[in-house]
Write a protein that holds these residues in place. Structure first.
Motif, short mmCIF file in Angstrom:
data_model
loop_
_atom_site.label_atom_id
_atom_site.label_comp_id
_atom_site.label_asym_id
_atom_site.label_seq_id
_atom_site.Cartn_x
_atom_site.Cartn_y
_atom_site.Cartn_z
N HIS A 85 60.83 -58.99 -43.61
CA HIS A 85 60.98 -58.38 -44.93
C HIS A 85 62.37 -58.75 -45.41
O HIS A 85 63.08 -59.49 -44.70
CB HIS A 85 60.72 -56.87 -44.91
CG HIS A 85 61.63 -56.06 -44.06
ND1 HIS A 85 61.84 -56.32 -42.72
CD2 HIS A 85 62.41 -54.97 -44.34
CE1 HIS A 85 62.68 -55.43 -42.22
NE2 HIS A 85 63.06 -54.60 -43.18
N ASP A 102 60.83 -53.99 -38.16
CA ASP A 102 61.11 -52.56 -38.35
C ASP A 102 59.89 -51.66 -38.16
O ASP A 102 59.96 -50.47 -38.43
CB ASP A 102 61.73 -52.33 -39.74
CG ASP A 102 63.22 -52.58 -39.73
OD1 ASP A 102 63.81 -52.62 -38.63
OD2 ASP A 102 63.81 -52.72 -40.81
N ASP A 148 69.72 -56.47 -43.49
CA ASP A 148 70.00 -56.72 -42.08
C ASP A 148 68.95 -57.63 -41.43
O ASP A 148 69.00 -57.91 -40.24
CB ASP A 148 70.12 -55.40 -41.31
CG ASP A 148 68.95 -54.46 -41.54
OD1 ASP A 148 68.34 -54.50 -42.64
OD2 ASP A 148 68.63 -53.68 -40.63
N HIS A 184 65.14 -56.80 -46.36
CA HIS A 184 66.31 -55.92 -46.24
C HIS A 184 67.51 -56.71 -45.74
O HIS A 184 67.35 -57.71 -45.02
CB HIS A 184 65.99 -54.76 -45.28
CG HIS A 184 65.14 -53.69 -45.91
ND1 HIS A 184 64.50 -52.72 -45.18
CD2 HIS A 184 64.85 -53.44 -47.21
CE1 HIS A 184 63.84 -51.90 -46.00
NE2 HIS A 184 64.04 -52.33 -47.24
N HIS A 244 57.20 -49.41 -43.32
CA HIS A 244 58.65 -49.49 -43.52
C HIS A 244 58.92 -49.95 -44.95
O HIS A 244 59.70 -49.36 -45.68
CB HIS A 244 59.26 -50.44 -42.50
CG HIS A 244 60.74 -50.62 -42.67
ND1 HIS A 244 61.63 -49.59 -42.48
CD2 HIS A 244 61.48 -51.70 -43.03
CE1 HIS A 244 62.87 -50.03 -42.71
NE2 HIS A 244 62.79 -51.30 -43.05
ZN LIG Z 1 64.35 -52.87 -42.90
#
Ligand SMILES: [Zn+2]
Length: 291
Positions: free
Chosen positions: A121, A225, A125, A123, A204
């Motif tokens: 995904h 995640d 991080d 995000h 998530h």
């Molecule tokens: Zn994430």
């Protein structure tokens, strides 16, 4: 503390696979365990004086026939020191901008060797290392010869944020790649290259994906995640960050059962110490299998 070791390697069927610990990260323990009370999660993982727990940011490199394939890219180098401090991110590299480059170097690879980057995904991080900020401020693709892949729905979600989701999605991590025409968007379950299959694992984020890697009958699954650390194996231990926690619950129920039935090696992205393990169900809960 930066989780060590930098690189762990093993065989999966015909392929070498490598877990690269792209750095440390510290997040609020309460947020990491959602509705689970602190007296319970604290037995598994210690909190620091700011109530944060130590995490890793583990990427997976597969020595595929088409060339090295990388799953997720860590947090990159484009944010401010203050930002990295808030999230406890320690990922500065010795041989390049980040520890991800250090890990690749240790394995004998350069950023130019990577042919494919798959994001679970978008995000920061997980996709922050997709692009690199040079000293003159320019943002460029970290992997100049790679194509990048993510779910189409995730890309749409990342580019249409709201007040809750915006804090995790930074356009410099993905928009320059889309503009350059190197970001491919896939929909639903599908084989991205032979033996590497995207499996939608929503919860998530609505279009979060796991990656099922198969070679000669051996399977590994990059959880990202869905189950960020080994402490998140029990079904209700779900992050407060998840936008659809009850969807996460059903995804976990489905994926963890398959993992036991089909003997998958689970790859834990955020665990500070355990890169991978098979799992078992003891009749009550899911846990690591000690072999
Ligand atoms: Zn994430």
């Amino acid at each position: 503390m930066i989780p060590e070791p930098l690189v762990q390697s093993r065989q999966l069927g015909a392929w070498r696979i490598h877990a690269i610990q792209a750095g440390g990260q510290k997040l609020d323990g309460g947020a990491m365990f959602g509705v689970v009370p602190k007296p319970l999660w604290e037995r598994r993982v210690a909190a620091d004086e700011r109530n944060r727990i130590q995490l890793g940011m583990r990427c997976l490199l597969i020595e595929h026939a088409i060339g090295p394939v990388l799953i997720d890219t860590g947090a990159g180098n484009k944010e401010t020191d203050k930002f990295y401090d808030i999230y406890g991110i320690e990922n500065r590299g010795q041989t390049g901008p980040t520890r991800l480059e250090d890990g690749l170097r240790e394995l004998g690879f350069g950023v130019e060797d990577i042919v494919l980057v798959i994001n679970s995904h978008l995000h920061f991080d997980h996709a922050g290392g997709n692009t690199t900020r040079d000293t003159d401020g320019t943002v460029r693709a970290t992997f100049p010869n790679a194509r990048y892949v993510v779910q189409a729905g995730e890309y749409a979600y990342a580019t249409h944020t709201n007040e809750r989701t915006a804090a995790s999605y930074f356009p410099p991590n993905f928009e320059p790649l889309r503009e350059a025409g190197v970001f491919d968007l896939v929909e639903g379950e599908r084989e991205i290259v032979a033996g590497i299959r995207a499996i939608p694992t929503p919860g998530h984020t609505p279009h979060h994906q796991g990656l099922l890697i198969e070679s000669n009958g051996a399977h590994a699954f990059y959880l990202a995640d869905l189950v960020p650390t080994t402490s998140h194996l029990p079904l209700p231990w779900i992050m407060g960050y998840d936008v659809e926690p009850l969807v996460t619950l059903e995804t976990k129920r489905r994926i963890l059962k398959r993992a036991v039935d089909e003997d998958w090696l689970m790859v834990f992205e955020h665990d500070a110490t355990t890169a991978w393990s098979r799992i078992q169900h003891d009749g009550k809960t899911y846990a690591l299998r000690g072999d």
